[in-house]
Design a protein around this motif. Sequence first.
Motif, PDB file in Angstrom:
ATOM      1  N   MET A 565       0.836  -1.199   0.000  1.00 28.96           N
ATOM      2  CA  MET A 565       0.000   0.000   0.000  1.00 28.96           C
ATOM      3  C   MET A 565       0.872   1.250   0.000  1.00 28.96           C
ATOM      4  O   MET A 565       1.979   1.250   0.552  1.00 28.96           O
ATOM      5  CB  MET A 565      -0.905   0.003   1.242  1.00 28.96           C
ATOM      6  CG  MET A 565      -1.885  -1.160   1.283  1.00 28.96           C
ATOM      7  SD  MET A 565      -2.685  -1.341   2.906  1.00 28.96           S
ATOM      8  CE  MET A 565      -1.350  -2.088   3.823  1.00 28.96           C
ATOM      9  N   GLY A 566       0.373   2.293  -0.613  1.00 29.40           N
ATOM     10  CA  GLY A 566       1.062   3.572  -0.611  1.00 29.40           C
ATOM     11  C   GLY A 566       0.858   4.310   0.693  1.00 29.40           C
ATOM     12  O   GLY A 566       0.302   3.783   1.667  1.00 29.40           O
ATOM     13  N   ALA A 567       1.311   5.556   0.718  1.00 28.99           N
ATOM     14  CA  ALA A 567       1.262   6.351   1.944  1.00 28.99           C
ATOM     15  C   ALA A 567      -0.169   6.519   2.432  1.00 28.99           C
ATOM     16  O   ALA A 567      -1.084   6.776   1.655  1.00 28.99           O
ATOM     17  CB  ALA A 567       1.904   7.717   1.699  1.00 28.99           C
ATOM     18  N   PHE A 568      -0.377   6.353   3.725  1.00 28.21           N
ATOM     19  CA  PHE A 568      -1.683   6.593   4.342  1.00 28.21           C
ATOM     20  C   PHE A 568      -1.476   6.831   5.829  1.00 28.21           C
ATOM     21  O   PHE A 568      -0.469   6.437   6.413  1.00 28.21           O
ATOM     22  CB  PHE A 568      -2.627   5.399   4.135  1.00 28.21           C
ATOM     23  CG  PHE A 568      -2.244   4.167   4.912  1.00 28.21           C
ATOM     24  CD1 PHE A 568      -2.766   3.916   6.178  1.00 28.21           C
ATOM     25  CD2 PHE A 568      -1.355   3.234   4.389  1.00 28.21           C
ATOM     26  CE1 PHE A 568      -2.415   2.790   6.905  1.00 28.21           C
ATOM     27  CE2 PHE A 568      -0.988   2.108   5.105  1.00 28.21           C
ATOM     28  CZ  PHE A 568      -1.521   1.884   6.365  1.00 28.21           C
ATOM     29  N   VAL A 569      -2.426   7.512   6.422  1.00 30.06           N
ATOM     30  CA  VAL A 569      -2.485   7.685   7.874  1.00 30.06           C
ATOM     31  C   VAL A 569      -3.861   7.223   8.314  1.00 30.06           C
ATOM     32  O   VAL A 569      -4.878   7.643   7.763  1.00 30.06           O
ATOM     33  CB  VAL A 569      -2.258   9.148   8.294  1.00 30.06           C
ATOM     34  CG1 VAL A 569      -2.440   9.307   9.790  1.00 30.06           C
ATOM     35  CG2 VAL A 569      -0.864   9.617   7.883  1.00 30.06           C
ATOM     36  N   GLY A 570      -3.887   6.321   9.269  1.00 28.01           N
ATOM     37  CA  GLY A 570      -5.153   5.737   9.703  1.00 28.01           C
ATOM     38  C   GLY A 570      -5.121   4.233   9.536  1.00 28.01           C
ATOM     39  O   GLY A 570      -4.140   3.580   9.908  1.00 28.01           O
ATOM     40  N   THR A 571      -6.175   3.684   8.962  1.00 23.90           N
ATOM     41  CA  THR A 571      -6.312   2.235   8.835  1.00 23.90           C
ATOM     42  C   THR A 571      -6.638   1.870   7.399  1.00 23.90           C
ATOM     43  O   THR A 571      -7.523   2.462   6.789  1.00 23.90           O
ATOM     44  CB  THR A 571      -7.416   1.699   9.769  1.00 23.90           C
ATOM     45  OG1 THR A 571      -7.094   2.029  11.119  1.00 23.90           O
ATOM     46  CG2 THR A 571      -7.536   0.185   9.652  1.00 23.90           C
ATOM     47  N   GLU A 572      -5.895   0.902   6.862  1.00 19.61           N
ATOM     48  CA  GLU A 572      -6.186   0.319   5.554  1.00 19.61           C
ATOM     49  C   GLU A 572      -6.470  -1.162   5.760  1.00 19.61           C
ATOM     50  O   GLU A 572      -5.806  -1.828   6.555  1.00 19.61           O
ATOM     51  CB  GLU A 572      -5.010   0.513   4.585  1.00 19.61           C
ATOM     52  CG  GLU A 572      -4.774   1.954   4.167  1.00 19.61           C
ATOM     53  CD  GLU A 572      -5.830   2.453   3.195  1.00 19.61           C
ATOM     54  OE1 GLU A 572      -6.427   1.612   2.490  1.00 19.61           O
ATOM     55  OE2 GLU A 572      -6.073   3.676   3.149  1.00 19.61           O
ATOM     56  N   ARG A 573      -7.442  -1.690   5.003  1.00 15.48           N
ATOM     57  CA  ARG A 573      -7.844  -3.094   5.177  1.00 15.48           C
ATOM     58  C   ARG A 573      -7.374  -3.940   4.000  1.00 15.48           C
ATOM     59  O   ARG A 573      -7.499  -3.539   2.845  1.00 15.48           O
ATOM     60  CB  ARG A 573      -9.356  -3.195   5.335  1.00 15.48           C
ATOM     61  CG  ARG A 573      -9.893  -4.622   5.293  1.00 15.48           C
ATOM     62  CD  ARG A 573     -11.316  -4.729   5.794  1.00 15.48           C
ATOM     63  NE  ARG A 573     -11.367  -4.573   7.247  1.00 15.48           N
ATOM     64  CZ  ARG A 573     -12.469  -4.716   7.971  1.00 15.48           C
ATOM     65  NH1 ARG A 573     -13.608  -5.022   7.375  1.00 15.48           N
ATOM     66  NH2 ARG A 573     -12.451  -4.564   9.279  1.00 15.48           N
ATOM     67  N   VAL A 574      -6.872  -5.131   4.337  1.00 16.48           N
ATOM     68  CA  VAL A 574      -6.518  -6.147   3.347  1.00 16.48           C
ATOM     69  C   VAL A 574      -7.444  -7.331   3.574  1.00 16.48           C
ATOM     70  O   VAL A 574      -7.561  -7.816   4.706  1.00 16.48           O
ATOM     71  CB  VAL A 574      -5.039  -6.573   3.487  1.00 16.48           C
ATOM     72  CG1 VAL A 574      -4.721  -7.686   2.502  1.00 16.48           C
ATOM     73  CG2 VAL A 574      -4.114  -5.379   3.277  1.00 16.48           C
ATOM     74  N   GLU A 575      -8.105  -7.816   2.495  1.00 19.19           N
ATOM     75  CA  GLU A 575      -9.037  -8.935   2.609  1.00 19.19           C
ATOM     76  C   GLU A 575      -8.504 -10.126   1.814  1.00 19.19           C
ATOM     77  O   GLU A 575      -8.075  -9.965   0.659  1.00 19.19           O
ATOM     78  CB  GLU A 575     -10.422  -8.546   2.087  1.00 19.19           C
ATOM     79  CG  GLU A 575     -11.091  -7.446   2.896  1.00 19.19           C
ATOM     80  CD  GLU A 575     -12.517  -7.180   2.425  1.00 19.19           C
ATOM     81  OE1 GLU A 575     -12.908  -7.767   1.389  1.00 19.19           O
ATOM     82  OE2 GLU A 575     -13.226  -6.403   3.088  1.00 19.19           O
ATOM     83  N   ILE A 576      -8.541 -11.296   2.441  1.00 15.42           N
ATOM     84  CA  ILE A 576      -8.154 -12.542   1.767  1.00 15.42           C
ATOM     85  C   ILE A 576      -9.384 -13.437   1.790  1.00 15.42           C
ATOM     86  O   ILE A 576      -9.803 -13.922   2.843  1.00 15.42           O
ATOM     87  CB  ILE A 576      -6.964 -13.206   2.471  1.00 15.42           C
ATOM     88  CG1 ILE A 576      -5.779 -12.223   2.545  1.00 15.42           C
ATOM     89  CG2 ILE A 576      -6.552 -14.476   1.747  1.00 15.42           C
ATOM     90  CD1 ILE A 576      -4.604 -12.738   3.335  1.00 15.42           C
ATOM     91  N   VAL A 577      -9.976 -13.655   0.599  1.00 15.47           N
ATOM     92  CA  VAL A 577     -11.242 -14.380   0.476  1.00 15.47           C
ATOM     93  C   VAL A 577     -10.961 -15.863   0.255  1.00 15.47           C
ATOM     94  O   VAL A 577      -9.952 -16.244  -0.347  1.00 15.47           O
ATOM     95  CB  VAL A 577     -12.076 -13.793  -0.681  1.00 15.47           C
ATOM     96  CG1 VAL A 577     -13.424 -14.501  -0.787  1.00 15.47           C
ATOM     97  CG2 VAL A 577     -12.278 -12.297  -0.473  1.00 15.47           C
ATOM     98  N   ALA A 578     -11.899 -16.690   0.714  1.00 10.73           N
ATOM     99  CA  ALA A 578     -11.801 -18.154   0.594  1.00 10.73           C
ATOM    100  C   ALA A 578     -10.550 -18.665   1.289  1.00 10.73           C
ATOM    101  O   ALA A 578      -9.822 -19.504   0.770  1.00 10.73           O
ATOM    102  CB  ALA A 578     -11.834 -18.584  -0.873  1.00 10.73           C
ATOM    103  N   ILE A 579     -10.308 -18.158   2.474  1.00 11.17           N
ATOM    104  CA  ILE A 579      -9.126 -18.546   3.239  1.00 11.17           C
ATOM    105  C   ILE A 579      -9.304 -19.964   3.765  1.00 11.17           C
ATOM    106  O   ILE A 579     -10.391 -20.378   4.148  1.00 11.17           O
ATOM    107  CB  ILE A 579      -8.897 -17.554   4.406  1.00 11.17           C
ATOM    108  CG1 ILE A 579      -7.552 -17.789   5.080  1.00 11.17           C
ATOM    109  CG2 ILE A 579     -10.036 -17.619   5.399  1.00 11.17           C
ATOM    110  CD1 ILE A 579      -6.403 -17.329   4.248  1.00 11.17           C
ATOM    111  N   GLU A 580      -8.238 -20.719   3.760  1.00 10.79           N
ATOM    112  CA  GLU A 580      -8.260 -22.083   4.279  1.00 10.79           C
ATOM    113  C   GLU A 580      -8.134 -22.046   5.796  1.00 10.79           C
ATOM    114  O   GLU A 580      -7.415 -21.213   6.355  1.00 10.79           O
ATOM    115  CB  GLU A 580      -7.090 -22.870   3.681  1.00 10.79           C
ATOM    116  CG  GLU A 580      -7.011 -24.316   4.152  1.00 10.79           C
ATOM    117  CD  GLU A 580      -5.804 -25.034   3.574  1.00 10.79           C
ATOM    118  OE1 GLU A 580      -5.470 -26.122   4.077  1.00 10.79           O
ATOM    119  OE2 GLU A 580      -5.214 -24.508   2.608  1.00 10.79           O
TER     120      GLU A 580
END
Length: 974
Positions: A565-580
Amino acid sequence: MVVFTLYGAVAAGLAVSSVGGSFIAGFLQAGGLKLFGRIALGLALNALTPKPKVSGSNRGYQVNAGGSALDHQIIYGKMRVGGAIVYDESTGTNNKLFHRVIAVAGHEVESFDKIYLNDDLVTLDSSGNVTAPSKYVKTTQTRTRVPTGPDGNDEWSYTTTTKYLVRIKTHNGSPTQAADTDLVAESQHWTSEHKLSGIAYMYVRLEHDAEAFPNGMPTITAEVKGKKVYNPATSTTAWSDNPALCLRDYLTSSYGLKEEAANIDDTLVNSAVIVCDTLVGSPEAKKYTCNGAFTTALTPYDLLSDLLTCMGGSLWYAQGKWRMKPAYWTSTVMDLDEDDFRSSIDVSTRHSRRDNFNTVKGTFRGQESNFQVTDYPQVTDSAFVSADGGQESVADVDLPFTDNSIEARRIARISLESNRQQLTINAAFGLRTLGLQVGDNVRLTNTRFGWTNKEFQVLAWSFGLTDGLDLQVNMTLRETAESVYDEVDDGIVYERDNTTLLSPFEVPNLGINISTELRKVKGKTLGVLLLDINNTDNILETAEVQIRKSLVEFNEPDFTSVATMGAFVGTERVEIVAIEETLYDIRARATNSLGVPGEWNTISNYPVEALGAPPADVTNFDGNVVGSNLFLSWTPVSDLDLAHYVIRYSHLTSGAVYSEAENIAQVPVGSSTLALQNAGVGTYFIKAVDDTTSGSNESENPAVFVVTSIGIGDLNVVATLTENPSFAGVKSNVVINDDSYLELATIPLFDDATGNFDDRSGLFDDFTGYASSGIYYFSNDLDLGQKYTSRLNFSFTSTRFDRTDLFDSATGNFDDRAGVFDGDPTAFGDTSVSLQLRHTDDDPTGTPTWSDWQAFSVSDITARAFEFRLLLSSTDTNVTPVVSALSVTVDMPDRTTSGSDITFTGTTNVTFDDAFAATPAIGLSLANLTNGDRYTITNKTRTGFTINTFTGGSASTNSVTLDYVAKGYGKELT
């Protein structure tokens, strides 16, 4: 070749004589532009200490300095400092070990609180080894293959070796401290006589490593609680950051003025201590503190000036004593008017343009600026700027002994507002003013100037004879006001980093919050891993997130990048779908704008159970009994993958457990009520069950509702069938175990195997699993003889047996078993026991027509005869229900019938409208009996009775009237 360097001894501070008696009065006022009478005192001090001011010496050693004759460093309060390098030596193979001694202070200190390598805050263990950051610790992991395990997967053994590249030991500078034992042991030149008595120092040993020290020798600094100072109020010597005590210490110390304690006005010192320690602001903090360092190269005048800045105070010598006052409001001590003047009044309405200012700025150094000399937020006032024709005039007020922007702004504001109180007068006064001194506030009334009780502060005071030999007091007064010292809450936010250059050592630390959720995608339930990456620093350039299955379980050492992810302040979410579903290692790190990556923040062995997690427990499970009916209700479970609810029943009202209860209903999703007819007394359980795509898990804990009574009439036990302990009935996939209990048969049965006796592989008595279901038929039917409406109830005792409850019976890996390690057998729902019946109106010994088999718990059924069977089932081949007791009870309700006004003579037969199930009790009343008459009842049966009347020994010839009541149970139906 061993290389060592021993630097010259740290130079002692220059002792300064006290000011002579010829300097009768003066003062030193903190603030901007070297205001007021500072020059006079400064000239006196400089005359005694004629040496130039060394640039930067009022901040002490901020890094590590080397030289042959370095000055002592003095630390007041708490400050991050470097020190003078007094010894270097290399030892070990190829001179790989480097030893350095850094003198931090020329006096004993309270403590070393934090130590830094460059800008890295380090963590020390009890031996002084640096254990964090991890780049100063080298960990070597050796992996060794071990024989293949029973599951056929490779297994590995790991050995970890740790080496510490840095060791730091501190010495507080006690006059009696011993030489560092580790340095004595490892050095060829440092001996036990090298004690550095009275000098606080750090001994550092570093091992050469290009990765840990890419830029060579690091700068080593420490946050140190400095000198212990004397408090005249308590007669104790201890560490303090109180400016008044630190100033007093300098006045009496050998590196300061070396003044006698008797020449210090300790009454004013004690008052100043109280003012400085006053708690102000929100959150509360001391009003003034002294936190800084300097070297003895600094002149006493310059050092006194700098020390006074941290309390915005004044210092003067009068009546043979040194006196001090911090910046605070004191009540006026005297009222003056025209009668007190002994001369004309010299009035100055404004400062010169050179001495006037409307804005204050300057520097401070402390924790919030990462101990760098940094500008505090400037203080200005638009009204002052407007009064000066709109031109901003700035005063630079540096605060070398102030360590936070809150105090710095407080002092700057007082300096600004005090400076704008510009009206100043000089005049001679009568002897009544002999009681005044510098710093006192007075009220002055003068009609000509229009002053009525106007407040002034005494800036200068002197006493002497005039040319006419009159005794007079000459004073300089300047206007003041209580509002000058008011607290300020103007909402200015201090920004820590005021430079455009970024430190390559400063990289944000990222936070990781992990959660999972379920989502319905085209009718399929999928698990989603949610990674919330948190950053609070605006120097972030990129953030990288990586994931892998845990190394311990899968031997997969490589991480896979899932997001950058590029520059940010705060919270960024990463989602991994169909996780084992398994264990994962997840890590994230930041990179600053110089391309320097930070350390990984790693969360290890995080269990992903998005799909396998059981549904939530059912709540608010309740019921209402109406007649013989039970209406159950509950709060619906909100789990996305919910499939249905399971209702179980036990006839026990106490001590019932879910695993031993009978399944009586399955309620679909969307329903939150269930009506049960002819409900029984006992315990009802409910669990939520998720859908088949997520493992058909039940909620962990059943909700419970207990029914202690049902609104029906009194019942009478007619018959009971008890099958235990013999269990002589017909069995299908059911056997009697060694305890004479019923359980599911194993598969295959010994005599069901085909082929020769020894054809079967494995051990003779190998267990292959229990049957999934079985049926036990009661050994006898129940014939009531006639057709009745009866209440049927059952009772059984069932337990759950799991052959893998034995620790060494479980198959697979140690942690493969679901749930808590030792489980909770009473909450399992993988076994079930239920009772069924069928009935007939015919004689069961003939050719009866039977109804279909039906489940029941408590049922009111109209029939003559019944047959019963027990169903056993299990969803786990390692688990079976075990039934130790089994019985069925038939009850019939109480019944009363009656007859009246039956007239007869001698004898009569009475037949009940409907026959009872057994001979009832009879109560009767006879009217018209004559004296001596008697009666008897004969032939009393469940269908009626005969009554006879007698006179003497013969049948009576009198006509009598009969009323009767018959009470029994059961009603024969045709």
